[in-house]
Design an enzyme around this catalytic site. Sequence first.
Site, PDB file in Angstrom:
ATOM      1  N   GLU A 170       7.211   5.244   7.436  1.00 21.84           N
ATOM      2  CA  GLU A 170       7.270   5.507   6.002  1.00 21.84           C
ATOM      3  C   GLU A 170       5.949   5.157   5.325  1.00 21.84           C
ATOM      4  OE1 GLU A 170      11.904   4.112   5.346  1.00 21.84           O
ATOM      5  OE2 GLU A 170      10.275   2.825   4.718  1.00 21.84           O
ATOM      6  N   CYS A 186      10.104  -3.542  12.587  1.00 20.07           N
ATOM      7  CA  CYS A 186       9.543  -4.876  12.368  1.00 20.07           C
ATOM      8  C   CYS A 186      10.341  -5.912  13.151  1.00 20.07           C
ATOM      9  CB  CYS A 186       9.578  -5.214  10.875  1.00 20.07           C
ATOM     10  SG  CYS A 186       8.793  -6.793  10.466  1.00 20.07           S
ATOM     11  N   CYS A 227      13.667 -10.579   8.674  1.00 22.40           N
ATOM     12  CA  CYS A 227      14.007 -11.074   7.336  1.00 22.40           C
ATOM     13  C   CYS A 227      15.361 -10.488   6.935  1.00 22.40           C
ATOM     14  CB  CYS A 227      12.931 -10.682   6.329  1.00 22.40           C
ATOM     15  SG  CYS A 227      11.309 -11.376   6.731  1.00 22.40           S
ATOM     16  N   CYS A 264      15.727  -7.287   4.438  1.00 25.92           N
ATOM     17  CA  CYS A 264      14.811  -6.156   4.596  1.00 25.92           C
ATOM     18  C   CYS A 264      15.361  -5.111   5.562  1.00 25.92           C
ATOM     19  CB  CYS A 264      13.458  -6.669   5.088  1.00 25.92           C
ATOM     20  SG  CYS A 264      12.237  -5.351   5.295  1.00 25.92           S
ATOM     21  N   GLY A 283       6.773  -3.305   8.844  1.00 20.63           N
ATOM     22  CA  GLY A 283       5.961  -4.053   9.800  1.00 20.63           C
ATOM     23  C   GLY A 283       5.289  -5.264   9.183  1.00 20.63           C
ATOM     24  N   GLU A 284       4.835  -6.157  10.048  1.00 19.80           N
ATOM     25  CA  GLU A 284       4.112  -7.374   9.658  1.00 19.80           C
ATOM     26  C   GLU A 284       2.645  -7.198  10.051  1.00 19.80           C
ATOM     27  OE1 GLU A 284       2.183 -10.584   8.910  1.00 19.80           O
ATOM     28  OE2 GLU A 284       4.222 -10.426   8.115  1.00 19.80           O
ATOM     29  N   SER A 325       4.749 -13.307   1.499  1.00 23.19           N
ATOM     30  CA  SER A 325       6.178 -13.062   1.250  1.00 23.19           C
ATOM     31  C   SER A 325       6.908 -14.392   1.390  1.00 23.19           C
ATOM     32  CB  SER A 325       6.719 -12.045   2.255  1.00 23.19           C
ATOM     33  OG  SER A 325       6.137 -10.786   2.042  1.00 23.19           O
ATOM     34  N   HIS A 348       9.812 -15.942  -0.894  1.00 19.01           N
ATOM     35  CA  HIS A 348      11.237 -15.648  -1.066  1.00 19.01           C
ATOM     36  C   HIS A 348      12.195 -16.839  -1.032  1.00 19.01           C
ATOM     37  CE1 HIS A 348       9.690 -11.671  -0.866  1.00 19.01           C
ATOM     38  NE2 HIS A 348       9.481 -11.699   0.439  1.00 19.01           N
ATOM     39  N   ASN A 351      15.847  -4.613  -3.707  1.00 22.93           N
ATOM     40  CA  ASN A 351      16.529  -3.331  -3.558  1.00 22.93           C
ATOM     41  C   ASN A 351      17.824  -3.520  -2.773  1.00 22.93           C
ATOM     42  OD1 ASN A 351      14.688  -0.915  -4.489  1.00 22.93           O
ATOM     43  ND2 ASN A 351      13.327  -2.404  -3.528  1.00 22.93           N
ATOM     44  N   CYS A 355      11.168  -0.917   1.764  1.00 22.92           N
ATOM     45  CA  CYS A 355      10.750  -0.860   3.169  1.00 22.92           C
ATOM     46  C   CYS A 355      11.908  -0.517   4.094  1.00 22.92           C
ATOM     47  CB  CYS A 355      10.177  -2.214   3.607  1.00 22.92           C
ATOM     48  SG  CYS A 355       8.539  -2.502   3.009  1.00 22.92           S
TER      49      CYS A 355
END
Length: 342
Positions: free
Chosen positions: A91, A111, A115, A118, A157-158, A212, A214, A288, A331
């Site tokens: 994407e 990924c 997480c 995600c 991805g990281e 990131s 969180h 999201n 993502c």
Amino acid sequence: MYNLKDMTLEEMEEFFVNLGESKFRAKQLYKWIYDKRVTDFDLMTDISKNLRAKLKEIAYISELKIIERRVSQIDDTVKYLFLLEDKNIIEGVAIKYKFGNTACVSTQVGCNMKCKFCASAIGGKVRDLKASEMVDQVMAIDSDYGKISNIVLMGSGEPFDNYDEVMKFIKIVNNPYGLKIGKRHITISTVGIVPKIYQFADEELQVNLSISLHAPNNELRNELMPINRAYPLEELMKACRYYIEKTNRRITFEYALIDGVNDKKEHAYQLVDLLKGMLCHVNLIPINYVKEIGFRKSNNEKVMMFKKIIENAGITCTVRRELGSDIEAACGQLRRKYLKEG
């Protein structure tokens, strides 16, 4: 076959020297590839026919195929699905801001960071992307959406789990013969792979770093982000302070607000204590909704309460506007839907 988009200018110079050619050929090729957007060697008229014939035998110039394009009716955000040479799908997102157009780029297929909030983490990592596949995302978005002036490595991805290819990508897009995108217009986002933060600081690039985060404590972050078990907050903050001291650059901490999970007053005060005295900015993100995960975003009242506590402590804080919520722009969302539907 060599993909010329996988080469930095220095690597391409070496490539031509090894072919018995002058290294200035690399700048000629860079101009054809990145300025004129030409992928057919036969159209490169300032290069001899013999060299063109040789290049056709041993090299090619990749392009990405757009297989799906969704335009948000809310804010002109565009979500892309790209087909890679090996039939994997990634994407990319184009975002319009007052200061110009931004390309949000993926660095991996899937990924491995797991997480909990995600969509990219569902199904794990398939493979790393090559530098050329990241470059091609920017060029495809630029051609379709309009001139790209900023890049954020915040797609699937990281980035620090694919460190070498990401560094090569930055060299290519930043090169004055390449895409000419300034380093200060490039942002890397990481979940906090601590050794790579030190390595990145020592590169002394002028690239922006975003963490990131969180969660403001280890217990909650362990639950939401398994990477925290390997690199707890104490180690992460130490690495962030090293980065700031080394580069004199501000870090942005991303904090996705999840209803009833990390959005209480106590979490805001814990976050203030964690970041006290750091050259930093906090970016609050209304999360999201992803059906398979079930988390929901905090309401506006909680978001504003959280923001006020942070700002009252003297830390700058913004709330990221929701982008492309009608086109599954978060993502991994659109890719996952596409794969499920076959």
